[in-house]
Enzyme design. Structure first.
Site, PDB file in Angstrom:
ATOM      1  N   ASP A   1     -52.788  -0.612  19.934  1.00  0.00           N
ATOM      2  CA  ASP A   1     -52.532  -1.630  20.945  1.00  0.00           C
ATOM      3  C   ASP A   1     -53.882  -2.174  21.402  1.00  0.00           C
ATOM      4  O   ASP A   1     -54.746  -1.422  21.849  1.00  0.00           O
ATOM      5  CB  ASP A   1     -51.782  -0.990  22.125  1.00  0.00           C
ATOM      6  CG  ASP A   1     -50.775  -1.934  22.743  1.00  0.00           C
ATOM      7  OD1 ASP A   1     -51.126  -3.114  22.948  1.00  0.00           O
ATOM      8  OD2 ASP A   1     -49.649  -1.493  23.027  1.00  0.00           O
TER       9      ASP A   1
ATOM     10  N   ASP B   1     -51.913  -7.282  22.918  1.00  0.00           N
ATOM     11  CA  ASP B   1     -51.298  -7.344  24.245  1.00  0.00           C
ATOM     12  C   ASP B   1     -51.524  -8.718  24.900  1.00  0.00           C
ATOM     13  O   ASP B   1     -52.659  -9.221  24.905  1.00  0.00           O
ATOM     14  CB  ASP B   1     -51.950  -6.251  25.098  1.00  0.00           C
ATOM     15  CG  ASP B   1     -51.261  -6.027  26.421  1.00  0.00           C
ATOM     16  OD1 ASP B   1     -50.115  -5.559  26.413  1.00  0.00           O
ATOM     17  OD2 ASP B   1     -51.875  -6.309  27.472  1.00  0.00           O
TER      18      ASP B   1
ATOM     19  N   GLU C   1     -48.278 -10.325  21.253  1.00  0.00           N
ATOM     20  CA  GLU C   1     -47.263 -10.388  22.302  1.00  0.00           C
ATOM     21  C   GLU C   1     -47.384 -11.764  22.948  1.00  0.00           C
ATOM     22  O   GLU C   1     -48.365 -12.049  23.615  1.00  0.00           O
ATOM     23  CB  GLU C   1     -47.497  -9.289  23.340  1.00  0.00           C
ATOM     24  CG  GLU C   1     -46.394  -9.255  24.395  1.00  0.00           C
ATOM     25  CD  GLU C   1     -46.770  -8.488  25.665  1.00  0.00           C
ATOM     26  OE1 GLU C   1     -45.859  -8.093  26.397  1.00  0.00           O
ATOM     27  OE2 GLU C   1     -47.969  -8.312  25.940  1.00  0.00           O
TER      28      GLU C   1
ATOM     29  N   HIS D   1     -41.429  -0.855  25.512  1.00  0.00           N
ATOM     30  CA  HIS D   1     -41.790  -0.061  26.698  1.00  0.00           C
ATOM     31  C   HIS D   1     -41.737  -0.865  28.002  1.00  0.00           C
ATOM     32  O   HIS D   1     -41.935  -0.302  29.066  1.00  0.00           O
ATOM     33  CB  HIS D   1     -43.194   0.518  26.504  1.00  0.00           C
ATOM     34  CG  HIS D   1     -44.244  -0.557  26.476  1.00  0.00           C
ATOM     35  ND1 HIS D   1     -44.323  -1.492  25.460  1.00  0.00           N
ATOM     36  CD2 HIS D   1     -45.210  -0.879  27.348  1.00  0.00           C
ATOM     37  CE1 HIS D   1     -45.310  -2.327  25.718  1.00  0.00           C
ATOM     38  NE2 HIS D   1     -45.873  -1.982  26.852  1.00  0.00           N
ATOM     39  N   ASP D   2     -41.534  -2.165  27.907  1.00  0.00           N
ATOM     40  CA  ASP D   2     -41.457  -3.008  29.111  1.00  0.00           C
ATOM     41  C   ASP D   2     -40.021  -3.431  29.421  1.00  0.00           C
ATOM     42  O   ASP D   2     -39.786  -4.145  30.404  1.00  0.00           O
ATOM     43  CB  ASP D   2     -42.265  -4.303  28.908  1.00  0.00           C
ATOM     44  CG  ASP D   2     -43.752  -4.054  28.769  1.00  0.00           C
ATOM     45  OD1 ASP D   2     -44.262  -3.101  29.382  1.00  0.00           O
ATOM     46  OD2 ASP D   2     -44.414  -4.836  28.042  1.00  0.00           O
TER      47      ASP D   2
END
Ligand code: GLC
Ligand code: CA
Length: 543
Positions: A98, A200, A242, A315-316
């Protein structure tokens, strides 16, 4: 389309904090992940996207990095990381790191030095502005985690920008030194043998703050092309951005091969459909027709160029089976139905840890049981602006990020077999019924079904490269489509409801039908009168 290794890959996302704790401190770690590589190999995945494991004060669970070239002690050591890369590679699994470079932690050395004085050579690594005339912040720009995006720095009498928490100052991507530092760091990781990067909130790095532009700024794509050239270009790595506000046209800018930017993007248009007025704290029910329309648009728009990522959760986000399925009576049925629809689309599928056993949302009664900075900040912001406690708790139950972050449920034992100590966040009480052990021991579990879908994709290029043709577009309960490749046709039919349905798919014109996989015994001999029980899904080879 030139074929790439990541076209037929299946990615498994690990949120390290919540995956497996090897030393009993209640926090998942790298050695915990290493101990589960056999499990992942059996599932058939060949890429792990590892949420951040770098040194961090953990204000945002590692998305606030204080040293990109160190591992956070609670996750292990650099040697553990190198061992993980090595052992995974031996099993044909690549590790995607990440890359969080829109911002660092305020405890990063660069920021610490930037704070020393206005003349610091690091000052310009971040975004500083003078106060406005009334002494307040330079603009009314808001933080994505609530409140102002500007934080006053008393010692040097300026504000700094933080689009996330105030412990996540934004890097200044107008500064070439920042490019150089980030590129060096990326190359350092590439040399360690990683499989790529998940970038990210990458759509924010082209920001032009004085014009109020954050996402999709004019400098974004040039910056990515420059990054590609300086780092992963020509290295055959998987890179996924993302990109919250990407449209299909924007996605093509990122992912068309000749653009030399990224392999693929995460787009969120299907996700935000269930946010009332674009506000995740105002959950709205799923409108399947609209949902299909969005996914169909993305399938069709990226059919000749660019590449889709396929995901229901991460995860969000809330757990897929709770959000789009039925996590009660039809949990197994709806989880396998959702998997079928996703894994047969064109693109690279992502499985979020626990999705493969149908883990569900959690419903903590007390606010103190929640750990996520976003939920806690917004609870404050919203209740102060008049939203009731009950309404906000309901929103957190439905859309809060901790739904995805309760520990992985390995067994029915204490702490779900995640840790021998006290987990950093409580386990979901339903681990007694929902856990890996149980799924491994049953031949018709969600896990076994995922395994069959992963195998199907690996063995059949129709699923990887086939043309996507939507069917029954106006149906508000059934998602059906074809995939066609080199004379072969596959039909996917899924009932998104808890009702018994009858559908007519005679337009497919099938003479012979063979079941490739199915989450129920479905009689497919007459496609003009196909009976689907609640959440039935099937994949058929058609002739
Ligand atoms: C991304 C991450 C999220 C994090 C945010 C700030 O959206 O997925 O977890 O909080 O960026 O880094
Ligand atoms: Ca641990």
């Amino acid at each position: 389309m030139e074929q790439k290794w990541w076209h037929d890959a299946v990615v498994y996302q690990i949120y390290p904090r919540s995956f497996c704790d090897s030393n009993g401190d209640g926090i998942g770690d790298l050695n915990g992940i290493r101990s589960k590589l056999d499990y992942l190999e059996q599932l058939g995945i060949n890429v792990i996207w590892l949420s951040p494991v770098y040194q961090s004060p953990m204000d945002d669970n590692g998305y606030d990095i204080s040293d990109y070239q160190e591992i956070s002690p609670e996750f292990g050591t650099m040697q553990d990381m190198l061992d993980l890369i090595e052992e995974a590679k031996a099993k044909g699994i690549r590790i995607v790191m990440d890359l969080v470079v829109n911002h660092t932690s305020d405890e990063h050395d660069w920021f610490q030095r930037a704070c020393e004085s206005k003349d610091s050579p690091y000052r310009d690594y971040y975004v500083w502005r003078d106060a406005s005339e009334d002494g307040g912040p330079p603009s009314d720009m808001g933080s994505i985690f609530g409140g102002s995006a500007w934080q006053w720095h008393e010692a040097t009498q300026q504000y700094y920008l933080h689009l996330f928490s105030k412990k996540q100052p934004d890097l200044n991507w107008e500064n070439p030194n920042v490019h150089q530092e980030v590129h060096n760091m990326m190359n350092w990781w590439i040399d360690k043998g990683i499989g790529g990067f998940r970038l990210d909130v990458i759509d924010l790095i082209g920001k032009e703050i004085d014009r109020g532009i954050t996402g999709n700024g004019p400098r974004l794509h040039p910056l990515l092309r420059q990054m590609n050239k300086a780092t992963f270009g020509n290295k055959d790595l998987l890179t996924v951005g993302e990109t919250w506000d990407a449209t299909p046209d924007i996605a093509k800018l990122y992912s068309a091969p000749e653009r030399e930017e990224l392999s693929m993007v995460f787009q969120f248009e299907h996700i935000t459909l269930t946010w009332g007025d674009g506000d995740k704290w105002k959950p709205a029910p799923l409108d399947l027709k609209a949902f299909k329309k969005v996914l169909t648009k993305w399938q069709l728009e990226l059919k000749d160029t660019g590449w889709n990522s396929l995901f229901w959760n991460n995860h969000d986000l809330p757990r897929a089976v709770s959000k789009y399925g039925n996590d009660g009576k039809y949990r197994v049925k709806s989880a396998t139905m959702l998997a079928t629809v996703l894994h047969c689309l064109k693109g690279t599928p992502y499985i979020y840890q626990g999705e493969e056993i149908g883990m569900t949302n959690v419903k903590f009664e007390r606010l103190e049981q929640y750990k996520d900075i976003e939920s806690l900040n917004f609870y404050k912001v919203k209740t102060e602006s008049g939203v009731s406690h009950d309404e906000m708790m309901a929103a957190i139950h439905e859309n809060g990020r901790d739904n995805a972050r309760t520990p992985m449920q390995w067994s029915r034992e204490k702490n779900a077999g995640f840790s021998s100590g006290k987990p950093w966040i409580e386990v979901n009480p339903n681990h007694v019924e929902i856990n890996v052990e149980q799924d491994l021991n049953s031949s018709d579990s969600i896990y076994q079904y995922y395994k069959s879908l992963v195998t199907l994709r690996r063995e059949d290029p129709t699923i990887v490269y086939g043309e996507f043709v939507p069917l029954l577009q106006d149906h508000d309960k059934v998602f059906a489509y074809l995939r066609k490749y080199k004379g072969k046709t596959i039909l996917i039919v899924a009932n998104f409801s808890d009702e018994d349905l009858q559908v007519d798919l005679s337009e497919v014109g099938a003479v012979k039908v063979e079941v490739l996989t199915s989450n129920d015994v479905i009689n497919c001999s007459d496609l003009s009168n196909l009976h689907l029980a609640p959440y039935d899904a099937t994949v058929l080879a058609i002739q």
